[in-house]
Design a protein around this motif. Sequence first.
Motif, PDB file in Angstrom:
ATOM      1  N   PRO A  55      18.331  28.702 -39.866  1.00 45.88           N
ATOM      2  CA  PRO A  55      17.920  29.558 -38.739  1.00 45.88           C
ATOM      3  C   PRO A  55      18.329  31.031 -38.900  1.00 45.88           C
ATOM      4  CG  PRO A  55      19.581  27.943 -38.054  1.00 45.88           C
ATOM      5  CD  PRO A  55      19.208  27.618 -39.459  1.00 45.88           C
ATOM      6  N   TRP A  56      19.296  31.336 -39.728  1.00 42.76           N
ATOM      7  CA  TRP A  56      19.745  32.721 -39.893  1.00 42.76           C
ATOM      8  C   TRP A  56      18.973  33.458 -40.982  1.00 42.76           C
ATOM      9  CZ3 TRP A  56      21.568  33.726 -44.777  1.00 42.76           C
ATOM     10  CH2 TRP A  56      21.950  32.611 -45.531  1.00 42.76           C
ATOM     11  N   GLU A  57      18.184  32.767 -41.789  1.00 38.79           N
ATOM     12  CA  GLU A  57      17.509  33.386 -42.930  1.00 38.79           C
ATOM     13  C   GLU A  57      16.313  34.283 -42.610  1.00 38.79           C
ATOM     14  OE1 GLU A  57      16.578  30.534 -45.944  1.00 38.79           O
ATOM     15  OE2 GLU A  57      18.682  30.150 -46.407  1.00 38.79           O
ATOM     16  N   PRO A  58      15.461  33.985 -41.624  1.00 37.69           N
ATOM     17  CA  PRO A  58      14.272  34.826 -41.414  1.00 37.69           C
ATOM     18  C   PRO A  58      14.586  36.304 -41.209  1.00 37.69           C
ATOM     19  CG  PRO A  58      14.075  32.820 -40.139  1.00 37.69           C
ATOM     20  CD  PRO A  58      15.466  32.842 -40.722  1.00 37.69           C
ATOM     21  N   SER A  59      15.660  36.606 -40.522  1.00 40.16           N
ATOM     22  CA  SER A  59      16.003  38.012 -40.304  1.00 40.16           C
ATOM     23  C   SER A  59      16.339  38.701 -41.627  1.00 40.16           C
ATOM     24  CB  SER A  59      17.179  38.139 -39.329  1.00 40.16           C
ATOM     25  OG  SER A  59      18.353  37.572 -39.870  1.00 40.16           O
ATOM     26  N   HIS A  60      16.918  37.967 -42.565  1.00 41.13           N
ATOM     27  CA  HIS A  60      17.234  38.536 -43.879  1.00 41.13           C
ATOM     28  C   HIS A  60      15.958  38.861 -44.650  1.00 41.13           C
ATOM     29  CE1 HIS A  60      21.638  38.163 -44.322  1.00 41.13           C
ATOM     30  NE2 HIS A  60      21.486  37.271 -43.362  1.00 41.13           N
ATOM     31  N   TYR A  61      14.979  37.969 -44.593  1.00 39.27           N
ATOM     32  CA  TYR A  61      13.738  38.217 -45.317  1.00 39.27           C
ATOM     33  C   TYR A  61      13.018  39.439 -44.752  1.00 39.27           C
ATOM     34  CZ  TYR A  61      14.638  33.572 -47.142  1.00 39.27           C
ATOM     35  OH  TYR A  61      15.227  32.479 -47.739  1.00 39.27           O
ATOM     36  N   SER A  62      12.953  39.539 -43.425  1.00 46.42           N
ATOM     37  CA  SER A  62      12.338  40.720 -42.812  1.00 46.42           C
ATOM     38  C   SER A  62      13.076  41.984 -43.215  1.00 46.42           C
ATOM     39  CB  SER A  62      12.349  40.594 -41.288  1.00 46.42           C
ATOM     40  OG  SER A  62      11.546  39.541 -40.871  1.00 46.42           O
ATOM     41  N   PHE A  63      14.391  41.924 -43.208  1.00 44.87           N
ATOM     42  CA  PHE A  63      15.226  43.071 -43.569  1.00 44.87           C
ATOM     43  C   PHE A  63      14.985  43.492 -45.015  1.00 44.87           C
ATOM     44  CE2 PHE A  63      19.368  45.016 -44.647  1.00 44.87           C
ATOM     45  CZ  PHE A  63      19.499  45.902 -43.597  1.00 44.87           C
ATOM     46  N   HIS A  64      14.940  42.530 -45.921  1.00 43.68           N
ATOM     47  CA  HIS A  64      14.730  42.841 -47.341  1.00 43.68           C
ATOM     48  C   HIS A  64      13.315  43.362 -47.599  1.00 43.68           C
ATOM     49  CE1 HIS A  64      18.592  41.653 -48.776  1.00 43.68           C
ATOM     50  NE2 HIS A  64      18.461  40.394 -48.397  1.00 43.68           N
ATOM     51  N   ILE A  65      12.339  42.768 -46.949  1.00 45.40           N
ATOM     52  CA  ILE A  65      10.960  43.224 -47.128  1.00 45.40           C
ATOM     53  C   ILE A  65      10.814  44.661 -46.631  1.00 45.40           C
ATOM     54  CG2 ILE A  65       8.595  42.889 -46.299  1.00 45.40           C
ATOM     55  CD1 ILE A  65       9.225  39.811 -46.402  1.00 45.40           C
ATOM     56  N   ARG A  66      11.373  44.945 -45.470  1.00 46.15           N
ATOM     57  CA  ARG A  66      11.315  46.312 -44.949  1.00 46.15           C
ATOM     58  C   ARG A  66      12.093  47.272 -45.838  1.00 46.15           C
ATOM     59  NH1 ARG A  66       9.480  46.840 -39.638  1.00 46.15           N
ATOM     60  NH2 ARG A  66       9.025  44.847 -38.692  1.00 46.15           N
ATOM     61  N   SER A  67      13.217  46.825 -46.359  1.00 51.95           N
ATOM     62  CA  SER A  67      13.998  47.690 -47.257  1.00 51.95           C
ATOM     63  C   SER A  67      13.169  48.092 -48.471  1.00 51.95           C
ATOM     64  CB  SER A  67      15.270  46.987 -47.726  1.00 51.95           C
ATOM     65  OG  SER A  67      16.136  46.737 -46.662  1.00 51.95           O
ATOM     66  N   PHE A  68      12.445  47.140 -49.039  1.00 48.87           N
ATOM     67  CA  PHE A  68      11.625  47.446 -50.214  1.00 48.87           C
ATOM     68  C   PHE A  68      10.558  48.472 -49.877  1.00 48.87           C
ATOM     69  CE2 PHE A  68       7.929  46.994 -52.872  1.00 48.87           C
ATOM     70  CZ  PHE A  68       8.476  47.026 -54.148  1.00 48.87           C
ATOM     71  N   TRP A  69       9.793  48.231 -48.804  1.00 50.61           N
ATOM     72  CA  TRP A  69       8.680  49.122 -48.490  1.00 50.61           C
ATOM     73  C   TRP A  69       9.158  50.498 -48.047  1.00 50.61           C
ATOM     74  CZ3 TRP A  69       4.698  47.996 -50.988  1.00 50.61           C
ATOM     75  CH2 TRP A  69       4.298  46.687 -51.176  1.00 50.61           C
ATOM     76  N   TYR A  70      10.231  50.559 -47.252  1.00 52.98           N
ATOM     77  CA  TYR A  70      10.798  51.866 -46.890  1.00 52.98           C
ATOM     78  C   TYR A  70      11.317  52.582 -48.135  1.00 52.98           C
ATOM     79  CZ  TYR A  70      10.808  50.680 -41.880  1.00 52.98           C
ATOM     80  OH  TYR A  70      10.454  50.351 -40.604  1.00 52.98           O
ATOM     81  N   GLY A  71      11.940  51.828 -49.035  1.00 55.96           N
ATOM     82  CA  GLY A  71      12.448  52.422 -50.266  1.00 55.96           C
ATOM     83  C   GLY A  71      11.333  52.948 -51.149  1.00 55.96           C
ATOM     84  N   LEU A  72      10.232  52.204 -51.250  1.00 56.61           N
ATOM     85  CA  LEU A  72       9.096  52.659 -52.046  1.00 56.61           C
ATOM     86  C   LEU A  72       8.490  53.928 -51.442  1.00 56.61           C
ATOM     87  CD1 LEU A  72       7.199  52.186 -54.435  1.00 56.61           C
ATOM     88  CD2 LEU A  72       5.795  50.782 -52.907  1.00 56.61           C
ATOM     89  N   LEU A  73       8.337  53.947 -50.132  1.00 58.96           N
ATOM     90  CA  LEU A  73       7.817  55.142 -49.461  1.00 58.96           C
ATOM     91  C   LEU A  73       8.748  56.329 -49.698  1.00 58.96           C
ATOM     92  CD1 LEU A  73       5.766  56.480 -47.562  1.00 58.96           C
ATOM     93  CD2 LEU A  73       7.201  55.706 -45.663  1.00 58.96           C
ATOM     94  N   GLY A  74      10.044  56.093 -49.582  1.00 56.54           N
ATOM     95  CA  GLY A  74      11.017  57.153 -49.839  1.00 56.54           C
ATOM     96  C   GLY A  74      10.955  57.650 -51.276  1.00 56.54           C
TER      97      GLY A  74
END
Length: 123
Positions: A55-74
């Motif tokens: 139950p604690w994992e979905p937030s990690h996946y969202s966080f990592h996915i957003r980190s990648f896309w924000y990082g790529l944009l940056g």
Amino acid sequence: MTDSVPPPATSTNAGFDLNRPTIVALLYLASFLTGITALIGLVLAYVWKNEPHEPWEPSHYSFHIRSFWYGLLGAIICGILTLILIGLLGYVLLAIWLVVRTVLALLKAQRKEAIPNPETLFW
């Protein structure tokens, strides 16, 4: 006289837990050396996001996915700003931002805690 040696303390922590969000975080960190493993981490995060999990994992996946896309944009923005030399500083700040986000997620994954606000841009 016999000296009594106390038994060794038992720890509830079994050491480093190589769970799925931890694997994604380690792949993101390894991308600083390899340059490509962040893409593998992104694909795994998307695949594992749709599978049954803790139950604690979905937030990690969202966080990592957003980190990648924000990082790529940056990185794209920094690449454009490199033409006026300010992008070089941007790359350093972007790397620090990504490392801090990833390490904080890694620590929470080791404690098996959800990310409180995975949609945030910072921590």
